[in-house]
Design an enzyme around this catalytic site. Structure first.
Site, PDB file in Angstrom:
ATOM      1  CD  GLU A 158      -5.699   1.197   2.119  1.00 51.13           C
ATOM      2  OE1 GLU A 158      -5.234   0.171   2.594  1.00 51.13           O
ATOM      3  OE2 GLU A 158      -6.593   1.193   1.275  1.00 51.13           O
TER       4      GLU A 158
ATOM      5  CB  SER B  99      -8.929  -1.317   3.727  1.00 48.98           C
ATOM      6  OG  SER B  99      -9.225  -2.585   3.243  1.00 48.98           O
TER       7      SER B  99
ATOM      8  NE  ARG C 168      -4.243  -1.498   0.255  1.00 52.18           N
ATOM      9  CZ  ARG C 168      -4.398  -2.783  -0.113  1.00 52.18           C
ATOM     10  NH1 ARG C 168      -3.411  -3.434  -0.686  1.00 52.18           N
ATOM     11  NH2 ARG C 168      -5.564  -3.383   0.078  1.00 52.18           N
TER      12      ARG C 168
HETATM   13  N1  EPU Z   1     -11.306 -10.467   9.855  1.00 48.46           N
HETATM   14  C1  EPU Z   1     -11.996 -10.308  11.044  1.00 48.46           C
HETATM   15  N2  EPU Z   1     -13.126  -9.539  11.043  1.00 48.46           N
HETATM   16  C2  EPU Z   1     -13.594  -8.923   9.922  1.00 48.46           C
HETATM   17  C3  EPU Z   1     -12.910  -9.118   8.706  1.00 48.46           C
HETATM   18  C4  EPU Z   1     -11.756  -9.887   8.695  1.00 48.46           C
HETATM   19  O1  EPU Z   1     -11.594 -10.838  12.059  1.00 48.46           O
HETATM   20  O2  EPU Z   1     -14.599  -8.213  10.009  1.00 48.46           O
HETATM   21  C5  EPU Z   1     -10.044 -11.237   9.865  1.00 48.46           C
HETATM   22  C6  EPU Z   1     -10.184 -12.661   9.453  1.00 48.46           C
HETATM   23  O3  EPU Z   1      -9.289 -13.407  10.266  1.00 48.46           O
HETATM   24  C7  EPU Z   1      -9.670 -12.685   8.035  1.00 48.46           C
HETATM   25  C8  EPU Z   1      -8.623 -11.598   8.061  1.00 48.46           C
HETATM   26  O4  EPU Z   1      -9.128 -10.630   8.967  1.00 48.46           O
HETATM   27  O5  EPU Z   1      -9.117 -13.909   7.713  1.00 48.46           O
HETATM   28  C9  EPU Z   1      -8.355 -10.964   6.725  1.00 48.46           C
HETATM   29  O6  EPU Z   1      -9.557 -10.476   6.185  1.00 48.46           O
HETATM   30  P1  EPU Z   1      -9.751 -10.237   4.604  1.00 48.46           P
HETATM   31  O7  EPU Z   1      -9.327 -11.439   3.838  1.00 48.46           O
HETATM   32  O8  EPU Z   1     -11.116  -9.687   4.385  1.00 48.46           O
HETATM   33  O9  EPU Z   1      -8.641  -9.167   4.237  1.00 48.46           O
HETATM   34  P2  EPU Z   1      -8.168  -7.827   4.945  1.00 48.46           P
HETATM   35  O10 EPU Z   1      -6.766  -8.045   5.364  1.00 48.46           O
HETATM   36  O11 EPU Z   1      -9.140  -7.354   5.953  1.00 48.46           O
HETATM   37  C10 EPU Z   1      -7.138  -6.920   2.729  1.00 48.46           C
HETATM   38  C11 EPU Z   1      -7.140  -5.619   1.972  1.00 48.46           C
HETATM   39  C12 EPU Z   1      -8.440  -5.470   1.186  1.00 48.46           C
HETATM   40  C13 EPU Z   1      -8.553  -6.651   0.224  1.00 48.46           C
HETATM   41  C14 EPU Z   1      -8.532  -7.948   1.053  1.00 48.46           C
HETATM   42  C15 EPU Z   1      -8.535  -9.187   0.183  1.00 48.46           C
HETATM   43  C16 EPU Z   1      -5.773  -4.111   3.286  1.00 48.46           C
HETATM   44  C17 EPU Z   1      -5.741  -2.918   4.192  1.00 48.46           C
HETATM   45  N3  EPU Z   1      -6.990  -4.514   2.892  1.00 48.46           N
HETATM   46  O12 EPU Z   1      -8.186  -6.832   3.691  1.00 48.46           O
HETATM   47  O13 EPU Z   1      -8.343  -4.281   0.427  1.00 48.46           O
HETATM   48  O14 EPU Z   1      -9.729  -6.581  -0.553  1.00 48.46           O
HETATM   49  O15 EPU Z   1      -7.321  -7.991   1.845  1.00 48.46           O
HETATM   50  O16 EPU Z   1      -7.279  -9.385  -0.365  1.00 48.46           O
HETATM   51  O17 EPU Z   1      -4.712  -4.643   2.965  1.00 48.46           O
HETATM   52  C18 EPU Z   1      -8.926  -1.974   0.312  1.00 48.46           C
HETATM   53  O18 EPU Z   1      -7.708  -1.744   0.354  1.00 48.46           O
HETATM   54  O19 EPU Z   1      -9.773  -1.049   0.227  1.00 48.46           O
HETATM   55  C19 EPU Z   1      -9.374  -3.353   0.410  1.00 48.46           C
HETATM   56  C20 EPU Z   1     -10.652  -3.660   0.480  1.00 48.46           C
END
Ligand code: EPU
Length: 338
Positions: free
Chosen positions: A334, A238, A164
């Site tokens: 972000e 995010s 990012r």
């Molecule tokens: N989780 C929770 N609660 C929630 C959501 C997630 O506990 O409400 C935990 C779960 O353990 C899950 C982990 O967080 O396994 C990761 O969640 P997720 O796969 O949804 O990914 P993220 O790390 O929350 C990142 C990016 C997203 C992208 C997703 C999928 C960042 C800041 N965000 O989210 O990017 O779509 O991975 O690859 O790196 C964006 O940047 O706007 C965005 C949506």
């Protein structure tokens, strides 16, 4: 030049905040962009470059000239029997680009389907999702310097990409306005399928082999199930980056919560999902009068209706200090705050 005064930016930011620009112009090519920069310079007005408005929190009206990047072109050039180079204008809608390349059999962007915003913004924060980042396929970024109006093309290396982050977010590159981006895409259908949520989606769909086109569709389905469409609920995706913490910090969290997810980094530190921390702290689904935290993804802050950028910024500060106090982890925002 068609410059508007006191123009509302409500439809130009994905939170839907009703703030206005002192002056506003849409440019559709580099020459118009340079003229707009000159106009602002003559009037000693600050310039604000606006793309899709999906990574910005406006907390007040914008002073000076808002230049909306509407540079839209698309050229594909097959360079070998394996690769094609696709050069696009910065104002092209990112998702339309992903849909078009996938449909034309140019592969590599499919995991990044449905990310809001314009193609020109993609390298700025090195957008990433479901195991891919824009830096994986990007060849170069064409820019114009806001001060000197000089053109400069940066190679992938020169963009200084990391999670990012890029040179465009640092002082060194903050003056550079992205006008076009070129990608090297593959003519061979071999998608990236390592991301766990994607593996699960492939399995759930009963697919033994997933094509790039399948990945495109699955990513769209997964995103739609978790992330709100800004047309229905104002948001900027995010709101915080996933923090990278030391082993000691992680151990301290794990002592209390043994299920804390973590991903070891090459430097021995650990990336922890900010969504998990926010969720565990009890913020998921939180709502005050106008703003809140999405009930399906704790990383997404929402303008339920009639909220303001100031309210979102306040909520973000509350969450940030709660996470700091509870987990000793510092969250980094972000989107850009104006
Ligand atoms: N989780 C929770 N609660 C929630 C959501 C997630 O506990 O409400 C935990 C779960 O353990 C899950 C982990 O967080 O396994 C990761 O969640 P997720 O796969 O949804 O990914 P993220 O790390 O929350 C990142 C990016 C997203 C992208 C997703 C999928 C960042 C800041 N965000 O989210 O990017 O779509 O991975 O690859 O790196 C964006 O940047 O706007 C965005 C949506």
């Amino acid at each position: 030049m068609q410059i508007e005064e006191n123009r509302s930016l409500k439809n130009h930011n994905s939170f839907g905040f009703d703030i206005s620009a002192e002056y506003f112009i849409e440019v559709s090519n580099e020459a118009q962009l340079i003229s707009a920069l000159q106009w602002a310079r003559q009037k000693s007005l600050p310039v604000f470059i606006l793309g899709g408005g999906s990574n910005i929190v406006f907390t007040r009206d914008v002073t000076g000239l808002v230049i909306h990047i509407g540079i839209m072109h698309y050229d594909a050039n097959v360079i070998s029997n394996q690769h094609v180079e696709v050069r696009v204008g910065a104002g092209m809608c990112w998702h339309e680009l992903v849909a078009r390349t996938t449909q034309e059999g140019y592969y590599g962007l499919e995991n990044l389907a449905l990310i809001p915003g314009y193609a020109g913004a993609a390298p700025i924060q090195n957008i990433g999702a479901y195991g891919s980042e824009v830096c994986d396929t990007l060849i170069n970024v064409e820019t114009i310097d806001q001060q000197s109006a000089e053109k400069r093309t940066l190679t992938n290396d020169e963009c200084g990409f990391s999670y990012r982050h890029s040179i465009f977010k640092s002082e060194q590159g903050a003056n550079l306005i992205v006008t076009a981006v070129t990608f090297r895409l593959s003519l061979i259908d071999k998608p990236v399928v390592q991301y766990q949520a994607l593996k699960d989606a492939i399995k759930d769909a009963g697919l033994t082999h997933a094509s790039a086109s399948d990945i495109f569709k699955l990513v769209c389905t997964v995103r739609r199930s978790k992330l709100p469409d800004p047309k229905d609920l104002g948001n900027a995706g995010s709101f915080f980056k996933n923090p990278v913490i030391t082993r000691q910090q992680l151990d301290a969290i794990a002592a209390q919560y043994s299920d804390v997810p973590s991903f070891e980094q090459t430097d021995g530190q650990f990336k922890v999902p900010a969504a998990w921390l926010i969720d565990r702290a009890g913020w998921k689904g939180y709502r005050n009068t106008h703003v809140g935290v999405h009930d399906k993804q704790a990383l997404v802050l929402i303008n339920h209706s009639g909220g303001s950028g100031k309210q979102i910024a306040l909520l973000a500060d509350e969450i940030k200090s709660d996470i700091q106090n509870r987990f000793n982890v510092c969250l980094e925002r972000e989107p850009v705050l104006y």
